[in-house]
Design an enzyme around this catalytic site. Structure first.
Site, PDB file in Angstrom:
ATOM      1  N   ASN A 179      -3.304 -19.371   8.708  1.00  0.00           N
ATOM      2  CA  ASN A 179      -3.697 -18.499   7.301  1.00  0.00           C
ATOM      3  C   ASN A 179      -2.869 -18.794   6.200  1.00  0.00           C
ATOM      4  OD1 ASN A 179      -4.749 -17.414   4.862  1.00  0.00           O
ATOM      5  ND2 ASN A 179      -5.465 -15.781   5.950  1.00  0.00           N
TER       6      ASN A 179
ATOM      7  N   LYS B 226      -2.879 -18.896   3.432  1.00  0.00           N
ATOM      8  CA  LYS B 226      -3.131 -17.885   1.767  1.00  0.00           C
ATOM      9  C   LYS B 226      -2.723 -18.478   0.676  1.00  0.00           C
ATOM     10  CE  LYS B 226      -1.890 -14.147   4.884  1.00  0.00           C
ATOM     11  NZ  LYS B 226      -1.294 -12.126   4.753  1.00  0.00           N
TER      12      LYS B 226
ATOM     13  N   HIS C 108     -10.964 -10.986   4.703  1.00  0.00           N
ATOM     14  CA  HIS C 108      -9.432 -10.231   4.582  1.00  0.00           C
ATOM     15  C   HIS C 108      -8.981  -9.457   3.587  1.00  0.00           C
ATOM     16  CE1 HIS C 108      -5.169 -10.675   4.868  1.00  0.00           C
ATOM     17  NE2 HIS C 108      -5.317 -11.631   5.773  1.00  0.00           N
TER      18      HIS C 108
ATOM     19  N   GLU D 255      -6.609  -8.805   1.573  1.00  0.00           N
ATOM     20  CA  GLU D 255      -5.578  -9.135   0.622  1.00  0.00           C
ATOM     21  C   GLU D 255      -7.632  -9.984  -0.864  1.00  0.00           C
ATOM     22  OE1 GLU D 255      -3.290 -12.214   1.724  1.00  0.00           O
ATOM     23  OE2 GLU D 255      -2.105 -10.978   2.950  1.00  0.00           O
TER      24      GLU D 255
ATOM     25  N   GLU E 271      -7.011  -6.506  11.819  1.00  0.00           N
ATOM     26  CA  GLU E 271      -5.922  -7.213  11.456  1.00  0.00           C
ATOM     27  C   GLU E 271      -4.873  -5.635  10.315  1.00  0.00           C
ATOM     28  OE1 GLU E 271      -4.442 -11.653   9.731  1.00  0.00           O
ATOM     29  OE2 GLU E 271      -5.976 -10.421   9.095  1.00  0.00           O
TER      30      GLU E 271
ATOM     31  N   GLY F  42       2.735  -9.173   6.871  1.00  0.00           N
ATOM     32  CA  GLY F  42       3.935  -9.756   6.221  1.00  0.00           C
ATOM     33  C   GLY F  42       5.156  -8.557   6.334  1.00  0.00           C
TER      34      GLY F  42
ATOM     35  N   SER G 193       2.029  -9.951  11.336  1.00  0.00           N
ATOM     36  CA  SER G 193       3.235 -10.198  11.770  1.00  0.00           C
ATOM     37  C   SER G 193       3.678 -10.892  12.811  1.00  0.00           C
ATOM     38  CB  SER G 193       3.859  -8.788  12.057  1.00  0.00           C
ATOM     39  OG  SER G 193       3.899  -8.392  10.594  1.00  0.00           O
TER      40      SER G 193
HETATM   41  P1  PGA Z   1       1.151 -12.290   8.247  1.00  0.00           P
HETATM   42  O1  PGA Z   1      -0.388 -12.468   8.013  1.00  0.00           O
HETATM   43  O2  PGA Z   1       1.003 -12.958   9.696  1.00  0.00           O
HETATM   44  O3  PGA Z   1       2.509 -13.247   7.931  1.00  0.00           O
HETATM   45  O4  PGA Z   1       0.947 -11.034   8.554  1.00  0.00           O
HETATM   46  C1  PGA Z   1      -1.206 -12.510   8.870  1.00  0.00           C
HETATM   47  C2  PGA Z   1      -2.877 -12.376   7.650  1.00  0.00           C
HETATM   48  O5  PGA Z   1      -2.841 -12.241   6.853  1.00  0.00           O
HETATM   49  O6  PGA Z   1      -4.323 -13.135   8.458  1.00  0.00           O
END
Ligand code: PGA
Length: 256
Positions: free
Chosen positions: A10, A12, A93, A95, A165, A171, A211
């Site tokens: 992903n 982003k 997601h 976010e 998640e 992150g 992560s």
């Molecule tokens: P990350 O994000 O691997 O940077 O923690 C995962 C995600 O949000 O899909």
């Protein structure tokens, strides 16, 4: 991991055309790692370019509008991303839920329109740190799952992937224990079986995300009921993303 693992990047809000070389390297390597299903969800602007480059990997979108067309300035529909070459879309997601106030009901509408447009969906669910500390994580995630999915989803095993998640792991470099991931994935599996019947419920892939990196991938992917990973930061270079793909291939080679 019994079935073919699914590793999805992903990107982003990262990536201009300069990043197409990373997609090319990932695609080339994936051709020699056929035991793993590899996919990338770049920003909208790169869906078609990545699709044109890719011989092996699938390309997907990170969101879509619930409608097919109309007066929605700046929005992009499922029909449009499918037309650009997307085969799947990530929906719900955290976010998007946080930054854009997306509710379970809206995510459910988006799921329906994506399926109608012929896309597979990766539905994201996950709890905040406060919810986990309060001991309510499983309850929260299974409710989110039920409320975000259309009830009449035909052929769930083909059209649906779930990504667990935990918001506090995205992150941050922090991850749940393998035991905690296993427990949550078993709870998600039980909910999917309730919703879609034993056979379909057992066949839906459940990814872990938050992560994941080349160093922890082998361990995280070995957790119970984990069928792959949704990867953010570590998917932005071919080198680190392929480290995760290789870990999935190695794990899949191990006798059950
Ligand atoms: P990350 O994000 O691997 O940077 O923690 C995962 C995600 O949000 O899909």
């Amino acid at each position: 991991m019994a079935e073919r693992p699914y590793i999805v990047g992903n990107w982003k809000m990262n990536g201009t055309r300069a990043m197409l070389s990373q997609a090319r390297s990932i695609d080339r390597a994936a051709q020699n790692l056929m035991k793993v299903e590899v996919a990338i969800a770049p920003p909208y602007t790169l869906i078609h370019p990545v699709h044109r480059e890719a011989g092996q990997i699938a390309v997907g979108a990170q969101d879509c509008h619930p409608g097919a067309e109309g007066p929605h300035t700046g929005d992009i529909s499922a029909v449009m991303v499918a037309d650009a070459g997307a085969k799947f879309v990530i929906l719900g997601h955290s976010e998007r839920r946080q930054d854009h106030g997306e509710t379970n009901a809206l995510v459910r509408e988006k799921c329906s329109s994506a399926i109608e447009a012929g896309l597979r969906i990766i539905l994201c669910v996950g709890e905040s740190e406060e919810t986990r500390d309060a001991g309510k994580a499983e309850n929260h995630v299974t409710r989110q799952l039920k409320a975000s999915l259309p009830e009449n989803l035909d052929n769930a095993q083909e059209s649906l992937t779930v990504a667990y998640e935990p918001i506090w792991a995205i992150g941050t470099g922090r991850t749940p224990t393998v035991e905690d991931i296993g427990a949550m994935h078993r709870a998600i599996r039980a909910t999917l079986s309730d919703m879609f019947g034993e056979e379909q419920g057992a066949a839906v892939r459940i990814l872990y995300g938050g992560s994941v990196n080349p160093d922890n991938a082998f361990e995280l992917l070995s957790a119970d009921e984990v069928g792959g990973a949704l990867v953010g930061g570590a998917s932005l270079t071919a080198e680190s993303f392929l480290g995760i793909v290789i870990a999935a291939a190695e794990l899949n080679d191990q006798p059950a």
